[in-house]
Write a protein that holds these residues in place. Structure first.
Motif, PDB file in Angstrom:
ATOM      1  N   ALA A 165      -6.759   2.690  -8.194  1.00 51.64           N
ATOM      2  CA  ALA A 165      -7.487   3.881  -7.745  1.00 51.64           C
ATOM      3  C   ALA A 165      -6.761   5.152  -8.149  1.00 51.64           C
ATOM      4  O   ALA A 165      -7.383   6.178  -8.431  1.00 51.64           O
ATOM      5  N   ALA A 166      -5.431   5.087  -8.195  1.00 48.85           N
ATOM      6  CA  ALA A 166      -4.638   6.256  -8.562  1.00 48.85           C
ATOM      7  C   ALA A 166      -4.483   6.367 -10.079  1.00 48.85           C
ATOM      8  O   ALA A 166      -3.789   7.257 -10.568  1.00 48.85           O
TER       9      ALA A 166
ATOM     10  N   ARG B 127      -4.949  -2.574  -5.847  1.00 44.38           N
ATOM     11  CA  ARG B 127      -6.148  -1.750  -5.590  1.00 44.38           C
ATOM     12  C   ARG B 127      -5.789  -0.267  -5.528  1.00 44.38           C
ATOM     13  O   ARG B 127      -6.478   0.577  -6.091  1.00 44.38           O
ATOM     14  N   VAL B 128      -4.682   0.038  -4.804  1.00 44.85           N
ATOM     15  CA  VAL B 128      -4.281   1.441  -4.660  1.00 44.85           C
ATOM     16  C   VAL B 128      -3.828   2.003  -6.014  1.00 44.85           C
ATOM     17  O   VAL B 128      -4.213   3.100  -6.408  1.00 44.85           O
TER      18      VAL B 128
ATOM     19  N   ILE C 183       0.847  -1.202   0.000  1.00 46.19           N
ATOM     20  CA  ILE C 183       0.000   0.000   0.000  1.00 46.19           C
ATOM     21  C   ILE C 183       0.879   1.248   0.000  1.00 46.19           C
ATOM     22  O   ILE C 183       0.680   2.168  -0.790  1.00 46.19           O
TER      23      ILE C 183
ATOM     24  N   LYS D 160      -3.407  -5.725  -2.536  1.00 46.83           N
ATOM     25  CA  LYS D 160      -3.626  -4.411  -1.909  1.00 46.83           C
ATOM     26  C   LYS D 160      -2.965  -3.314  -2.746  1.00 46.83           C
ATOM     27  O   LYS D 160      -3.558  -2.276  -3.015  1.00 46.83           O
TER      28      LYS D 160
ATOM     29  N   ALA E 259       2.698   1.776  -3.256  1.00 44.04           N
ATOM     30  CA  ALA E 259       1.771   2.263  -4.276  1.00 44.04           C
ATOM     31  C   ALA E 259       1.508   3.760  -4.083  1.00 44.04           C
ATOM     32  O   ALA E 259       1.428   4.518  -5.055  1.00 44.04           O
ATOM     33  N   GLU E 260       1.426   4.192  -2.831  1.00 44.21           N
ATOM     34  CA  GLU E 260       1.253   5.624  -2.565  1.00 44.21           C
ATOM     35  C   GLU E 260       2.478   6.407  -3.034  1.00 44.21           C
ATOM     36  O   GLU E 260       2.355   7.486  -3.599  1.00 44.21           O
TER      37      GLU E 260
END
Lengths: 295, 126
Positions: free
Chosen positions: B89-90, B85-86, B60, B82, B63-64
């Motif tokens: 979304a980005a 998913r991030v 996570i 996970k 990914a951020e």
């Protein structure tokens, strides 16, 4: 520590497999009077393997995790900035929630300017309570796939009532689940083995309990193998070694059959009785020192 | 490059510090991310040591990190659920490769021969 030697004793170790549970269950049985044994190794509780327990009661443990109302959320991202565990993540859109990462602090609901986040219960594990003669066994069990142990450990410890003597069997290591277990204990026993690996992890555990300012002593298990560096280390650091359990094949055999040492091999009863007596007297002495320091 | 299409930055997971380094098979616990502008070949390297040692949530957080770098595509070895998913979304596209250097993967990206992943290709904690 309260009156009459009522105390909370935590059994921890740096290295895994050194004999925490062995020490915990045998001490608990040798206490004879009523004692609570809290199995805080919630990722793989094992104290029940050595105790013939009767019927058990089971309670579900839940934590509060965030749920986002998409109609109210404007994607400001404040929740994601706040969360230290990345359980809620936002990129200018409705945030993504990873409930399995959430520690249940509720911070995201508070920082949300739009009040778009509410908390819902998520099951993380169970607590079982059962009895075996003088021992009331409380075990936490993290659900399969779960990664966060401290909420269950705290729930296990919350079962304790004031004035109860308790032995807490900690998970191995020095991370959050161990801290959650030993915090608030009157005394900590660090179980180690006399090997270089045992010594290395013992020093980490010693650093941890010193940081937490809890009085502690060491139990050397499988004494006779490895070398004498654990003893030398304890000597130079002025750490009391309260017991040395010999590397006896019969102990391993009793263990493998799920039997208590103090029942299968009565000649070891005095070793555990001595360990209990020493632990209580050292815990009392430490408490006295602290009380004096406060005055 | 066709007019009207803005070329995007691409992130690569890697343990090296230049285009000749291999693409790291790990994503969440990769040592570094190399962020490259495929138009100019200019790149910068982001250290990921903190996530490498994270007890949980490395995917996570990584990914951020990639999302904040401004990259719109990621080339890595494997990607867990996970992280995926991030990244989705980005709006970051994920491409998985095996046994390539960053430069080779970049060439294939330009040639359009990398296949976009439509889901995570490994379980968490593989």
């Amino acid at each position: 520590m309260g009156q009459n030697g009522v105390m909370i004793l935590a059994i921890a170790s740096g290295k895994g497999g050194t004999g925490k549970t062995t020490v915990a269950v045998n001490m608990a049985r040798m206490l004879r009077s009523g004692v609570w044994l809290l199995d805080c190794d919630v990722e793989e509780p094992n104290a029940h393997l050595f105790l013939k327990t009767g019927s058990e009661t089971e309670e579900v443990v839940s934590v509060l995790v965030p749920e986002v109302d998409e109609a109210l959320c404007d994607g400001c991202g404040e929740c994601g900035k706040f969360c230290a565990y990345h359980a809620i993540v936002s990129f200018g859109t409705t945030p993504l929630v990873f409930p399995e990462m959430c520690h249940g602090c509720g911070g995201c609901t508070r920082v949300c300017p739009r009040k778009a986040i509410r908390e819902i219960e998520k099951r993380v594990g169970v607590i079982t309570t059962s009895k075996s003669k003088n021992i009331t066994l409380v075990q936490g069990r993290l659900d399969v796939g779960g990664v966060i142990a401290p909420p269950i450990i705290r729930a296990v410890k919350a079962r304790l009532r004031q004035g109860q003597t308790a032995i807490l069997d900690a998970p191995p290591g020095t991370s959050c689940p161990v801290i959650a277990t030993v915090r608030g204990a009157d005394y900590v026993l660090l179980v180690t083995e006399p090997t270089p690996f045992g010594l290395h992890d013992l020093t980490l555990a010693v650093d941890m309990v010193r940081e937490l300012k809890i009085p502690f002593g060491v139990v050397v298990n499988r004494a006779g193998i490895g070398d004498d560096r654990v003893q030398m280390y304890c000597l130079s650091e002025k750490i009391p070694v309260l017991a040395e359990i010999p590397d006896d094949r019969r102990i391993a055999e009793a263990y493998s059959r799920g039997r208590l040492i103090v029942e299968a091999l009565p000649e070891y009863r005095s070793l555990f009785q001595n360990l209990i007596d020493q632990t209580i007297s050292l815990a009392k002495a430490a408490e006295k020192r602290m009380t004096h320091a406060d005055l | 490059m066709e007019k009207g299409i803005e070329f995007m930055k691409i992130a690569f997971s890697t343990s090296g510090h230049d285009l000749n380094a291999p693409v790291d098979t790990r994503f969440g616990r990769a040592l570094k991310f190399l962020i490259c502008d495929p138009e100019t070949n200019e790149y910068s390297v982001i250290d990921n040591t903190q996530n490498l040692n994270a007890a949980q949530g490395a995917g996570i957080q990584s990914a951020e990190t990639v999302a904040r770098s401004g990259a719109k595509a990621l080339v890595t070895g494997h990607c867990g659920p996970k992280a995926f998913r991030v990244l989705s979304a980005a709006g970051i596209k994920v491409y998985t490769v095996e046994g390539l250097t960053v430069a080779e993967a970049l060439d294939r990206f330009r040639a359009g021969t990398l296949v976009e992943a439509v889901s995570a290709d490994v379980e968490g904690h593989w």
